[in-house]
Structure formats: C-alpha cells, structure tokens
Scaffold this motif. Structure first.
Motif, PDB file in Angstrom:
ATOM      1  N   UNK B  35      69.621  48.362  76.677  1.00  0.00           N
ATOM      2  CA  UNK B  35      70.748  48.753  75.824  1.00  0.00           C
ATOM      3  C   UNK B  35      70.250  49.305  74.489  1.00  0.00           C
ATOM      4  N   UNK B  36      69.197  48.693  73.937  1.00  0.00           N
ATOM      5  CA  UNK B  36      68.600  49.207  72.692  1.00  0.00           C
ATOM      6  C   UNK B  36      68.088  50.621  72.910  1.00  0.00           C
ATOM      7  N   UNK B  37      67.433  50.818  74.061  1.00  0.00           N
ATOM      8  CA  UNK B  37      66.849  52.122  74.359  1.00  0.00           C
ATOM      9  C   UNK B  37      67.949  53.170  74.531  1.00  0.00           C
ATOM     10  N   UNK B  38      68.990  52.792  75.301  1.00  0.00           N
ATOM     11  CA  UNK B  38      70.101  53.731  75.545  1.00  0.00           C
ATOM     12  C   UNK B  38      70.800  54.115  74.248  1.00  0.00           C
ATOM     13  N   UNK B  39      70.842  53.182  73.307  1.00  0.00           N
ATOM     14  CA  UNK B  39      71.501  53.484  72.040  1.00  0.00           C
ATOM     15  C   UNK B  39      70.606  54.283  71.116  1.00  0.00           C
ATOM     16  N   UNK B  40      69.375  54.505  71.530  1.00  0.00           N
ATOM     17  CA  UNK B  40      68.468  55.337  70.747  1.00  0.00           C
ATOM     18  C   UNK B  40      67.956  54.674  69.485  1.00  0.00           C
ATOM     19  N   UNK B  41      67.926  53.340  69.440  1.00  0.00           N
ATOM     20  CA  UNK B  41      67.476  52.672  68.211  1.00  0.00           C
ATOM     21  C   UNK B  41      66.176  51.896  68.398  1.00  0.00           C
ATOM     22  N   UNK B  42      65.680  51.837  69.624  1.00  0.00           N
ATOM     23  CA  UNK B  42      64.473  51.037  69.873  1.00  0.00           C
ATOM     24  C   UNK B  42      63.230  51.803  69.423  1.00  0.00           C
ATOM     25  N   UNK B  43      62.462  51.200  68.532  1.00  0.00           N
ATOM     26  CA  UNK B  43      61.215  51.815  68.082  1.00  0.00           C
ATOM     27  C   UNK B  43      60.049  51.249  68.892  1.00  0.00           C
ATOM     28  N   UNK B  44      60.075  49.971  69.131  1.00  0.00           N
ATOM     29  CA  UNK B  44      59.007  49.363  69.911  1.00  0.00           C
ATOM     30  C   UNK B  44      59.202  47.872  70.011  1.00  0.00           C
ATOM     31  N   UNK B  45      58.277  47.214  70.685  1.00  0.00           N
ATOM     32  CA  UNK B  45      58.390  45.773  70.809  1.00  0.00           C
ATOM     33  C   UNK B  45      57.499  45.261  71.904  1.00  0.00           C
ATOM     34  N   UNK B  46      57.200  43.985  71.853  1.00  0.00           N
ATOM     35  CA  UNK B  46      56.358  43.377  72.878  1.00  0.00           C
ATOM     36  C   UNK B  46      56.716  41.930  73.050  1.00  0.00           C
ATOM     37  N   UNK B  47      56.387  41.427  74.224  1.00  0.00           N
ATOM     38  CA  UNK B  47      56.538  40.011  74.479  1.00  0.00           C
ATOM     39  C   UNK B  47      55.147  39.408  74.388  1.00  0.00           C
ATOM     40  N   UNK B  48      55.048  38.251  73.763  1.00  0.00           N
ATOM     41  CA  UNK B  48      53.740  37.634  73.567  1.00  0.00           C
ATOM     42  C   UNK B  48      53.491  36.543  74.602  1.00  0.00           C
ATOM     43  N   UNK B  49      52.206  36.355  74.950  1.00  0.00           N
ATOM     44  CA  UNK B  49      51.856  35.226  75.820  1.00  0.00           C
ATOM     45  C   UNK B  49      52.047  33.925  75.044  1.00  0.00           C
ATOM     46  N   UNK B  50      52.202  32.799  75.734  1.00  0.00           N
ATOM     47  CA  UNK B  50      52.470  31.525  75.049  1.00  0.00           C
ATOM     48  C   UNK B  50      51.395  31.171  74.010  1.00  0.00           C
ATOM     49  N   UNK B  51      51.763  30.317  73.063  1.00  0.00           N
ATOM     50  CA  UNK B  51      50.860  29.998  71.957  1.00  0.00           C
ATOM     51  C   UNK B  51      49.595  29.279  72.415  1.00  0.00           C
ATOM     52  N   UNK B  52      49.587  28.718  73.615  1.00  0.00           N
ATOM     53  CA  UNK B  52      48.347  28.080  74.100  1.00  0.00           C
ATOM     54  C   UNK B  52      47.227  29.119  74.219  1.00  0.00           C
ATOM     55  N   UNK B  53      47.606  30.404  74.249  1.00  0.00           N
ATOM     56  CA  UNK B  53      46.591  31.460  74.324  1.00  0.00           C
ATOM     57  C   UNK B  53      46.233  31.996  72.939  1.00  0.00           C
ATOM     58  N   UNK B  54      46.870  31.442  71.892  1.00  0.00           N
ATOM     59  CA  UNK B  54      46.668  31.989  70.550  1.00  0.00           C
ATOM     60  C   UNK B  54      45.363  31.508  69.932  1.00  0.00           C
ATOM     61  N   UNK B  55      44.784  32.356  69.124  1.00  0.00           N
ATOM     62  CA  UNK B  55      43.593  31.993  68.360  1.00  0.00           C
ATOM     63  C   UNK B  55      43.855  32.378  66.912  1.00  0.00           C
ATOM     64  N   UNK B  56      43.477  31.496  66.008  1.00  0.00           N
ATOM     65  CA  UNK B  56      43.754  31.732  64.597  1.00  0.00           C
ATOM     66  C   UNK B  56      42.434  31.877  63.842  1.00  0.00           C
ATOM     67  N   UNK B  57      42.408  32.814  62.924  1.00  0.00           N
ATOM     68  CA  UNK B  57      41.162  33.047  62.191  1.00  0.00           C
ATOM     69  C   UNK B  57      41.444  33.252  60.716  1.00  0.00           C
TER      70      UNK B  57
END
Lengths: 413, 114
Positions: B35-57
């Motif tokens: 729906x965002x895409x059809x309305x012409x307002x979507x610039x971008x976006x992503x889904x992230x893997x769960x935080x168990x895969x996160x690394x902090x630095x």
C-alpha cells in the motif's frame, strides 16, 4: 481524614464532569478568553481539593467553584497569572457566602460550542477545541484520538483560543438566517469527535471509547438546547443508531463482524427506539439534511432486526439524496455498495470506477474492500486479491485486518 | 518530508516465523508495504534479523569494544524500519497507524534531516 479526602476528591471530580463546560462557558461568555477561564477553573478545582477535605464539601459545589473561579479570572486578567494558587481566608468566606445565595448558572455552553466551531476557526481544530473547552479533555488525550503529536495539538488549541479572544469571535447562538450554516459547523465537530471514538470498535482503548460517548453527550446537549432543529436531532439519531450496534461489531473472540452478519439480538433496542423517535421528530420539521439522511440509512439497516431483510433499493435512494447534498467520495463508495446489493456486482463496480476519479479514495480502505468484494463476486480472483491486499495495507484495526485477510484467503480456495 | 518509521516489537511475543521461510514478511505486513508503494510514498525499508544476531561496538580510549547483543536490552526491540516521503507529520502518523507493527508493538516516527 483519608476517607474525607476521597470524598472531597470524588465531589470535585463529579462537579468537574457535570459542570466543567458550563463553568467554562459562563466564565468566558463575556471575556471571550477560553484559556483564562480554563486556568481560573483549574485553580478553583485545586483550591477545592485543598479546602474541601478539611471543611467539608459545600452544599452546592458547582456554585462554590464558580465563585472562586470568577474571582480567580478577575485576578488572572489583572495580574496575568501572577496570583498565587493558595486561597485567602477572606476569599473563602466570600465564596461560601456567594454559593449560599442559591443563584443558578445560566447555561452558556451552546454559545461556547458555536464559538469553538466558528468559521474563523480552522475546521480541523473545532472538534478538539470543543472537547477541551466543553468537556475538559487534556491536549494529550485529544492528540491520541486524532493521531496528532501532543505538542502540536497543544499549540493548535492555544492558537485557536487566542483567535477566539483576539478576533472577537462571538459567543452565542447566531440569528435565524445564520443558524443553519453555523449549526453545521457545530454538528460536524461533534460528529468528528464521535467518529474518532467509533473507530475503535472493540472499545479496547478507553480513551477512544469514551470519545464516542462524549460525542453523544454533546449531541444530546445540542438537541436539548435546540429541540426545533431537525439536523441536531438527526445527528443524535445517527450516533445512537451506530452506538446501538457497538456490541455486535465484534465476535466473542474479538473478531470483526460486518454489518450484514451481525446478530441483531445484540443490538441495543432501547437506543434504536430512541433514535427512531428522534428521526421522526426531525422529519416532522420538513427540511431534509445530511444527518437526517444518514440516520435514515441507519434506520433502514436496522429494520433487518424485524423483517430479517434489508431494503437495498430504498437505501440507494437515500444515498442518491445524500450524494446530491454532499458530493463526498465516501458517500459515493457507500452508494456503490448499496447499488451492488440492489442491482448486482457489475452496477456497483461501475459506480466505484466512477468514484475512483476522486484521488482521495486511493488511500481509503473501505473503497478497496468494497472493490475487492465486488470483484470476487464477479469471479475476477486476481484483481480481487490485489484489491484486498491494498485494503489490508490501509487498515489500522488489527481485527478488521484479520477479517480482510480471511476474505482474501477464501479467494484461493 | 521524509520520515523514518522505526518499528519496535517484543521479539519473544512474535508469532513464530514460518520454519521454511523465516525471512518472509507476514501477509498483513506485505500488504502494508504494498500500500505504501502503491501510494508512491515508500522510499525504502528493511526488516532486521532478531537481536540475538546483533553485535554492538564502540571505541573507548582508542580501543574497540565489541559486545554480543543489542545496544539496549529492552523488552521491545527495533525489528525494522521504513522510510516514507509524505507532506507532513500528520500524514506520517496516519500511515504509522496502519502499520501492523503498531498493533503489536510501538512505532517511533522520526523526521530525517534533508
């Protein structure tokens, strides 16, 4: 002491609920300063909470609050908020004396509502302004209901109140010639408040559910103060018809139930009868209007509880009249759905195509859901699937989303 | 104006993703993005893997410190983001309300410097 405290608090809160708008309206009727009236009143409530637990709740709390607030408002005007919140002994004595004289407050709320919905006030802020000035809702609660940042809502309200004061917006019921147009603004704001509450069908969000209730309350107030105005009666009837079906809009598991599948036994017969009576009274005046027509459509829908059938051709005629009055794309969508019921999916789809020329419908969920349903009826599975996807993507309510999802999946079977 | 919709959800309360296609969006979410895409307002976006895969630095006194896990150990975690281009914040909020993540978690709406 503790019990006393609770009692005083309860008395202050009861007085607040019942007479907040009356007190604000009375205080600002002459000064036109809504913000100052609210300030004075909030100080009066603070004073009450400080004083009543010790000295007991006065016999007429409303009059007591009024007197203190009035003195405060003079103070506020004089010192622009330099006055301290504590109350002098003398002031208190004075307040009690005044409260004992038994004067009753004239009801200026209607005038306040007309000021809030004045054409010089931005249409988008009229409903929020009314909710705050007449009912005492805080900016944060109003902001959530209308999906606006709380800080921005606060600013808009402040600006609107300044405008009322500085532009000399009149308080009061306009004259006969002006009344219909001005009343429209008032009714629209009330309906906007109601609709924001109505959009939480599960009633899970107390804030929103209460907004529907407050809309009805305001509608009752206007209908009782202007009992000869058919549109005021029409709006109240419309809201009561909708409210009557609240319990039927969700299944036992919280699932969305569309109007056509609702169990009519769950509809509130008492509210429906009240709405029907209002609509009859409105009709007697002989001037039709938007709210009477919408209420009449609701009345045609609830007729199903007796006959078991819906008179779709009659509903189409009502939508015709409504479309002629308003020209709104939302009406066009509803009309197309009714037409499809009366004459078949093809006729409905043709109407929807025509309505879609209005670009505003591109983001309007019911348009896509209606389209999807009619395309599915016609057997156009792929197009129906795409339209359902669009409707799902535009819906804010989780239960409705689930419902549309089920319809979409049913296409594939 | 561009806004970033940061989607925070309680990972433990998430419905278990389909075992064979854990990277797939739920149908409701896919419909929302569409729906965002059809309305012409979507610039971008992503889904992230769960935080168990996160690394902090972070670099402290010139020395890198690397840790397992997310930046903040909160109940709701950043699960994805979308960037949309809409006229104003009111419009951004009305689109945020339609995000399925808003019914299950919390959306933070932030304007982007342009």
């Amino acid at each position: 002491m503790e019990k006393h405290n609770l009692e005083a608090r309860a008395a202050a809160e009861a007085a607040a609920r019942q007479s907040y708008g009356k007190l604000v309206a009375y205080l600002c009727a002459r000064t036109h300063d809504v913000a100052a009236a609210e300030d004075a009143l909030s100080e009066a409530f603070a004073a009450a909470l400080a004083s009543w637990p010790e000295k007991g709740v006065p016999e007429r709390p409303e009059a007591w609050l009024m007197t203190v607030a009035r003195n405060r408002s003079i103070d506020v005007i004089r010192h622009r908020k330099t006055a301290s919140a504590s109350m002098t002994e003398l002031e208190q004595l004075f307040a009690e004396r005044q409260a004992d004289t038994g004067e009753t407050l004239p009801d200026e709320r209607l005038g306040l509502m007309f000021a809030c919905a004045h054409p010089a006030i931005d249409a988008a802020v009229r409903a929020p302004l009314m909710l705050q000035a007449v009912l005492g809702f805080d900016a944060a609660a109003i902001a959530s209901a209308f999906l606006v940042r709380p800080a921005a809502m606060g600013q808009r309200l402040v600006r609107a109140k300044r405008r009322i004061r500085e532009a000399g917006i009149p308080f009061g019921v306009p004259g006969r010639d002006e009344l219909p147009a001005r009343l429209d603004g008032v009714l629209e704001a009330i309906y906007a408040a109601f609709a924001e509450g109505w959009s939480d069908p599960a009633g899970t969000e107390t804030k929103r559910r209460s907004l529907a209730g407050e809309g009805i309350w305001l509608g009752r107030l206007v209908a009782s103060l202007l009992p000869e105005e058919p549109e005021a009666l029409g709006l109240l009837a419309l809201m009561l018809f909708a409210e009557a079906r609240r319990a039927a809009r969700r299944g036992p598991a919280g699932d969305y139930v569309p109007l056509a599948e609702q169990d009519t036994a769950l509809w509130d017969a008492r509210l429906i009868e009240e709405a029907e009576a209002l609509l009859r009274r409105a009709g007697a005046a002989g001037t039709i209007g938007r709210y009477q027509l919408e209420a009449a459509i609701q009345s045609a829908h609830v007729a199903r509880r007796q006959g078991g059938k819906t008179d779709w051709p009659a509903i189409v005629v009502l939508y015709d009249a409504l479309a002629a009055l308003s020209g709104s794309p939302v009406v066009a969508v509803n009309r197309a759905v009714a037409l499809a019921e009366a004459e078949g999916a093809e006729a409905g789809l043709r109407e929807l195509d025509r309505a879609a020329e209005d670009r505003r419908l591109a983001d309007y969920q019911p348009f896509w859901a209606a389209r999807a349903g009619l395309l599915a009826q016609r057997g156009d599975g792929a197009a129906a699937d795409a339209a359902y996807a669009r409707a799902i993507g535009l819906e804010t309510d989780e239960a409705v989303r689930r419902f549309l999802q089920q319809r979409r999946e049913a296409l594939r079977r | 104006m561009k806004y970033m919709l940061c989607i925070y959800v309680d990972e433990s309360a998430q419905p278990a993703a389909a075992v064979d296609a854990p990277h797939q969006m739920s149908p409701a979410f896919a419909a929302y993005v569409e729906a965002l895409r059809e309305s012409g307002i979507l610039v971008g976006g992503d889904r992230l893997k769960p935080t168990e895969t996160a690394t902090t630095l972070r670099v402290v006194d010139g020395e890198a410190q690397v840790l397992d896990g997310p930046y903040a150990d909160t109940k709701e975690q950043l699960a994805g983001y979308l960037v949309i281009d809409v006229p104003d914040i009111d419009s951004a909020l009305s689109w945020a309300a339609r995000c399925p993540g808003a019914s299950r978690g919390t959306l933070e709406v932030r304007p982007i410097w342009e």
